[in-house]
Design a protein around this motif. Sequence first.
Motif, PDB file in Angstrom:
ATOM      1  N   VAL A   1       0.839  -1.212   0.000  1.00 51.70           N
ATOM      2  CA  VAL A   1       0.000   0.000   0.000  1.00 51.70           C
ATOM      3  C   VAL A   1       0.870   1.256   0.000  1.00 51.70           C
ATOM      4  N   PHE A   2       1.957   1.249   0.772  1.00 53.53           N
ATOM      5  CA  PHE A   2       2.854   2.406   0.814  1.00 53.53           C
ATOM      6  C   PHE A   2       3.454   2.695  -0.566  1.00 53.53           C
ATOM      7  N   TRP A   3       4.040   1.655  -1.176  1.00 54.27           N
ATOM      8  CA  TRP A   3       4.673   1.868  -2.473  1.00 54.27           C
ATOM      9  C   TRP A   3       3.641   2.166  -3.547  1.00 54.27           C
ATOM     10  N   LYS A   4       2.431   1.604  -3.426  1.00 51.56           N
ATOM     11  CA  LYS A   4       1.391   1.896  -4.409  1.00 51.56           C
ATOM     12  C   LYS A   4       0.998   3.364  -4.347  1.00 51.56           C
ATOM     13  N   ASN A   5       0.863   3.924  -3.144  1.00 50.56           N
ATOM     14  CA  ASN A   5       0.545   5.353  -3.005  1.00 50.56           C
ATOM     15  C   ASN A   5       1.667   6.224  -3.560  1.00 50.56           C
ATOM     16  N   GLU A   6       2.918   5.803  -3.302  1.00 49.52           N
ATOM     17  CA  GLU A   6       4.042   6.557  -3.860  1.00 49.52           C
ATOM     18  C   GLU A   6       3.996   6.540  -5.381  1.00 49.52           C
TER      19      GLU A   6
ATOM     20  N   LEU B   1       1.321   6.145  -7.313  1.00 44.92           N
ATOM     21  CA  LEU B   1       0.199   6.959  -7.793  1.00 44.92           C
ATOM     22  C   LEU B   1       0.541   8.441  -7.737  1.00 44.92           C
ATOM     23  N   HIS B   2       1.198   8.873  -6.663  1.00 44.74           N
ATOM     24  CA  HIS B   2       1.613  10.273  -6.560  1.00 44.74           C
ATOM     25  C   HIS B   2       2.600  10.641  -7.667  1.00 44.74           C
ATOM     26  N   GLU B   3       3.534   9.729  -7.920  1.00 41.76           N
ATOM     27  CA  GLU B   3       4.541   9.999  -8.960  1.00 41.76           C
ATOM     28  C   GLU B   3       3.893   9.974 -10.342  1.00 41.76           C
ATOM     29  N   ILE B   4       2.903   9.118 -10.548  1.00 42.39           N
ATOM     30  CA  ILE B   4       2.198   9.087 -11.836  1.00 42.39           C
ATOM     31  C   ILE B   4       1.502  10.418 -12.086  1.00 42.39           C
ATOM     32  N   SER B   5       0.892  10.980 -11.051  1.00 47.16           N
ATOM     33  CA  SER B   5       0.234  12.280 -11.197  1.00 47.16           C
ATOM     34  C   SER B   5       1.241  13.369 -11.554  1.00 47.16           C
ATOM     35  N   ASP B   6       2.409  13.351 -10.906  1.00 52.36           N
ATOM     36  CA  ASP B   6       3.431  14.372 -11.182  1.00 52.36           C
ATOM     37  C   ASP B   6       3.979  14.248 -12.594  1.00 52.36           C
TER      38      ASP B   6
ATOM     39  N   LYS C   1       2.306   0.159 -14.795  1.00 58.22           N
ATOM     40  CA  LYS C   1       2.410  -1.301 -14.774  1.00 58.22           C
ATOM     41  C   LYS C   1       2.760  -1.797 -13.376  1.00 58.22           C
ATOM     42  N   ASP C   2       3.726  -1.110 -12.744  1.00 54.45           N
ATOM     43  CA  ASP C   2       4.118  -1.499 -11.383  1.00 54.45           C
ATOM     44  C   ASP C   2       2.959  -1.294 -10.414  1.00 54.45           C
ATOM     45  N   SER C   3       2.240  -0.163 -10.594  1.00 53.73           N
ATOM     46  CA  SER C   3       1.099   0.097  -9.715  1.00 53.73           C
ATOM     47  C   SER C   3       0.001  -0.951  -9.912  1.00 53.73           C
ATOM     48  N   GLY C   4      -0.243  -1.313 -11.192  1.00 54.18           N
ATOM     49  CA  GLY C   4      -1.248  -2.351 -11.449  1.00 54.18           C
ATOM     50  C   GLY C   4      -0.858  -3.691 -10.847  1.00 54.18           C
ATOM     51  N   ASN C   5       0.434  -4.032 -10.958  1.00 53.71           N
ATOM     52  CA  ASN C   5       0.910  -5.282 -10.349  1.00 53.71           C
ATOM     53  C   ASN C   5       0.741  -5.258  -8.836  1.00 53.71           C
ATOM     54  N   LYS C   6       0.989  -4.086  -8.252  1.00 52.87           N
ATOM     55  CA  LYS C   6       0.848  -3.980  -6.801  1.00 52.87           C
ATOM     56  C   LYS C   6      -0.621  -4.058  -6.383  1.00 52.87           C
ATOM     57  N   VAL C   7      -1.520  -3.538  -7.209  1.00 55.77           N
ATOM     58  CA  VAL C   7      -2.950  -3.668  -6.903  1.00 55.77           C
ATOM     59  C   VAL C   7      -3.354  -5.142  -6.912  1.00 55.77           C
ATOM     60  N   VAL C   8      -2.865  -5.864  -7.949  1.00 52.99           N
ATOM     61  CA  VAL C   8      -3.181  -7.295  -8.032  1.00 52.99           C
ATOM     62  C   VAL C   8      -2.572  -8.045  -6.841  1.00 52.99           C
ATOM     63  N   ALA C   9      -1.299  -7.714  -6.540  1.00 51.75           N
ATOM     64  CA  ALA C   9      -0.635  -8.370  -5.410  1.00 51.75           C
ATOM     65  C   ALA C   9      -1.333  -8.041  -4.094  1.00 51.75           C
TER      66      ALA C   9
ATOM     67  N   PHE D   1      13.370  -2.275  -7.054  1.00 49.71           N
ATOM     68  CA  PHE D   1      12.722  -2.159  -8.360  1.00 49.71           C
ATOM     69  C   PHE D   1      11.756  -0.977  -8.379  1.00 49.71           C
ATOM     70  N   THR D   2      10.870  -0.912  -7.388  1.00 46.24           N
ATOM     71  CA  THR D   2       9.916   0.200  -7.346  1.00 46.24           C
ATOM     72  C   THR D   2      10.621   1.525  -7.083  1.00 46.24           C
ATOM     73  N   ASN D   3      11.617   1.491  -6.191  1.00 45.36           N
ATOM     74  CA  ASN D   3      12.355   2.715  -5.908  1.00 45.36           C
ATOM     75  C   ASN D   3      13.093   3.208  -7.146  1.00 45.36           C
ATOM     76  N   ASN D   4      13.663   2.280  -7.920  1.00 43.23           N
ATOM     77  CA  ASN D   4      14.343   2.672  -9.152  1.00 43.23           C
ATOM     78  C   ASN D   4      13.360   3.248 -10.158  1.00 43.23           C
ATOM     79  N   ASN D   5      12.171   2.670 -10.249  1.00 42.37           N
ATOM     80  CA  ASN D   5      11.150   3.226 -11.137  1.00 42.37           C
ATOM     81  C   ASN D   5      10.786   4.652 -10.734  1.00 42.37           C
ATOM     82  N   ILE D   6      10.631   4.872  -9.440  1.00 44.61           N
ATOM     83  CA  ILE D   6      10.297   6.225  -8.959  1.00 44.61           C
ATOM     84  C   ILE D   6      11.452   7.181  -9.211  1.00 44.61           C
TER      85      ILE D   6
END
Length: 528
Positions: A182-187, A189-194, A284-292, A331-336
Amino acid sequence: MWSRIQLEMVHCEMEFLGHTQKARYMFGSGKNSNGSSALPTIARQNSTLRVQDFYPNPRYFQRSLTQIPWQQQQNACSLPQKAESTLSMNKKAMFSFGNTNLNSFKPAPVLQSPPISLYTSYTPNEWERFNQNNYFTSDYLRSGAEKLRLDTARMCKEADEKTQRTQSNSGKRLGERISDIVFWKNELLHEISDIASSTSELKNAKRIIEKTLVETENPLNLVRECLYIRAQKRGIEMVRDDPEKNLVKEVETIKICQDKLRGMIEKVTIQLSQNNAAQLELEKDSGNKVVAQNLDENAFQLRNLSTDISYQSGVEKINITTSVPKTWCMFTNNNIKQCQAERAASKHLCSEINTLLQKCCSDMWQQWNVTNQALADRIRELLTTKNKLQTHLSKVIQEIFDMNKSIEYLKKSIQAKQAPLQVAQTRLGTRLLRPNVESCCDPAYVWLVGEVGEITETVECLTKKLHHAENAVQDLHLLKSNLEVDINNKSHSLFIDREKCLSLRKTFPMTPICSIYTTTKPNIPIHS
């Protein structure tokens, strides 16, 4: 008596085991051949000898083996050997039983006695030891079973506690994992908006650059038209003067600005593709995290009394994991971080766009003014040159008039030398008729020859001078014609530069946008 019986028994055994010459068989009612009493009891004998069961009062007789068929001879010889080998195996199995552990214990195989059993297989000591081994084995197995039963009860209790504890820890780990997701998913989503906002701003900048690039075609076409008009000049006026150089430089400046704008558009396009790629990775990462998250929440809600649980044999042996918690976070941190880097690059690119627009506008405007100033200077220079040429044309016309008068004078002077030349040549011709010695080279002859040569030389000089004068007149006429053509060309150039080019360049043909953040356009003086 007993020793003899023992010896015969041993002798019989030896013959059964390998004797090939004679076989001895014992018969009788319990007495030996000497008529002695029965054998002593077993209790009176030592345990060192092997006790066999045989018929009472045996007596033996000898019979040649050659009188027995070959098959009976073979069976009689092989049967004691098989019995002896079987007995040895049974003894070894019994006596080795006390030295083996429980797992390696195997009961002695039950062997069928040969069809004709002549002797017993075991001694009383062996029988006693076999019973003792059974007692020991019984105690040993019962003790082991009791210990196993107690260990089983303790192990079951410990297994229940361990299973409950492990299940609780697994649920706790699932809860922590859900919190991390949930933490990384919110991060994300925030980065996607930016990154979406940054991409939108960059697209707006790209539209402004494309519009500016299209507007630069107006001054470029105007400059090319000026160059085309000035290419219609005639003669020497087709010179690479300052206006020409500045017009070419202006074309180069506009093309350089266009190339920079096109390069910036390419950079913006690449940056937009990188932004879209970074945003796609985040989505894609956010969608995977939603599924996970959904899967882990479903797994977290499962209990022992849940209805949708079942055996899935071998599922714990299937390992399709591709990351560990450290690499998962990385992986998620590198994407961000990549997305943040793309946003920073987009912001820097917008700043570069503003700088480029200002520089391009400034360069084109400055070159526009420089070209106009060069045209004005060239017009003044053409006026001055035209006036000077007209003055020289007047002087040339006057010189032509004077040279014509000089040519007439030279012609008359040459005509005046014809008569004296004829007189001198006639005199020389007359004196050539003198006979013999009278044909003397006297002073008169010398002077006549000198007179002819002097007049001829004078005529030649005057003729040359006449030719020079005529050539000079021709040159003056050519110069007059050239001056007139040059003056006409100057007038034509003045018309082109002053009436056509400068009139076209009175206003700047575009209003450049100097910033992508301003909606109002800057007030730039557009009059030259």
